[in-house]
Design a protein around this motif. Structure first.
Motif, PDB file in Angstrom:
ATOM      1  N   HIS A 130       0.842  -1.198   0.000  1.00  0.00           N
ATOM      2  CA  HIS A 130       0.000   0.000   0.000  1.00  0.00           C
ATOM      3  C   HIS A 130       0.876   1.248   0.000  1.00  0.00           C
ATOM      4  CE1 HIS A 130      -3.439   2.565   0.851  1.00  0.00           C
ATOM      5  NE2 HIS A 130      -2.679   3.162   1.743  1.00  0.00           N
ATOM      6  N   PHE A 131       1.896   1.260   0.848  1.00  0.00           N
ATOM      7  CA  PHE A 131       2.781   2.415   0.960  1.00  0.00           C
ATOM      8  C   PHE A 131       3.517   2.685  -0.348  1.00  0.00           C
ATOM      9  CE2 PHE A 131       6.698   4.568   2.293  1.00  0.00           C
ATOM     10  CZ  PHE A 131       6.176   5.581   3.083  1.00  0.00           C
ATOM     11  N   LEU A 132       4.019   1.636  -0.985  1.00  0.00           N
ATOM     12  CA  LEU A 132       4.789   1.810  -2.224  1.00  0.00           C
ATOM     13  C   LEU A 132       3.932   2.096  -3.450  1.00  0.00           C
ATOM     14  CD1 LEU A 132       7.544  -0.948  -2.089  1.00  0.00           C
ATOM     15  CD2 LEU A 132       7.910   1.503  -2.354  1.00  0.00           C
ATOM     16  N   LEU A 133       2.746   1.482  -3.528  1.00  0.00           N
ATOM     17  CA  LEU A 133       2.019   1.486  -4.795  1.00  0.00           C
ATOM     18  C   LEU A 133       0.621   2.078  -4.772  1.00  0.00           C
ATOM     19  CD1 LEU A 133       2.943  -2.122  -5.958  1.00  0.00           C
ATOM     20  CD2 LEU A 133       3.995   0.025  -6.672  1.00  0.00           C
ATOM     21  N   GLU A 134      -0.003   2.208  -3.626  1.00  0.00           N
ATOM     22  CA  GLU A 134      -1.422   2.517  -3.626  1.00  0.00           C
ATOM     23  C   GLU A 134      -1.834   3.772  -2.875  1.00  0.00           C
ATOM     24  OE1 GLU A 134      -2.936  -1.120  -2.061  1.00  0.00           O
ATOM     25  OE2 GLU A 134      -2.381  -2.254  -3.846  1.00  0.00           O
ATOM     26  N   CYS A 135      -1.144   4.126  -1.810  1.00  0.00           N
ATOM     27  CA  CYS A 135      -1.585   5.234  -0.968  1.00  0.00           C
ATOM     28  C   CYS A 135      -1.633   6.541  -1.770  1.00  0.00           C
ATOM     29  CB  CYS A 135      -0.683   5.382   0.240  1.00  0.00           C
ATOM     30  SG  CYS A 135      -1.293   6.624   1.398  1.00  0.00           S
TER      31      CYS A 135
END
Length: 80
Positions: free
Chosen positions: A9-14
């Motif tokens: 989530h932190f790398l790709l989605e947030c």
């Protein structure tokens, strides 16, 4: 995001880090065009397994900028 985030989530989605992520992706895709067509899961695995020094530098810069932004946002919340 009102969710318990994980590394993916932190790398790709947030959405909080979308600007920083886009800057990283532009650099990665300029060097590794196939990255753009990977699924989110594929991108995550690719990022986590990458050993290219230049790409690791771009990932590191993204992480630094995202954590700095996160820290600033948390400080702003503490003031209210």
């Amino acid at each position: 995001c009102n969710i318990i985030g994980d590394e993916r989530h932190f790398l790709l989605e947030c959405q909080v880090y979308i600007t920083e992520r886009q800057l990283m992706f532009v650099k990665i895709i300029s060097r590794w065009p196939e990255f753009a067509v990977l699924s989110k899961h594929g991108q995550f695995v690719w990022l986590m397994r990458n050993e290219d020094p230049q790409t690791l530098t771009w990932i590191g810069k993204y992480l630094y900028q995202a954590f700095m932004k996160r820290s600033m946002l948390r400080n702003d919340c503490d003031l209210t």
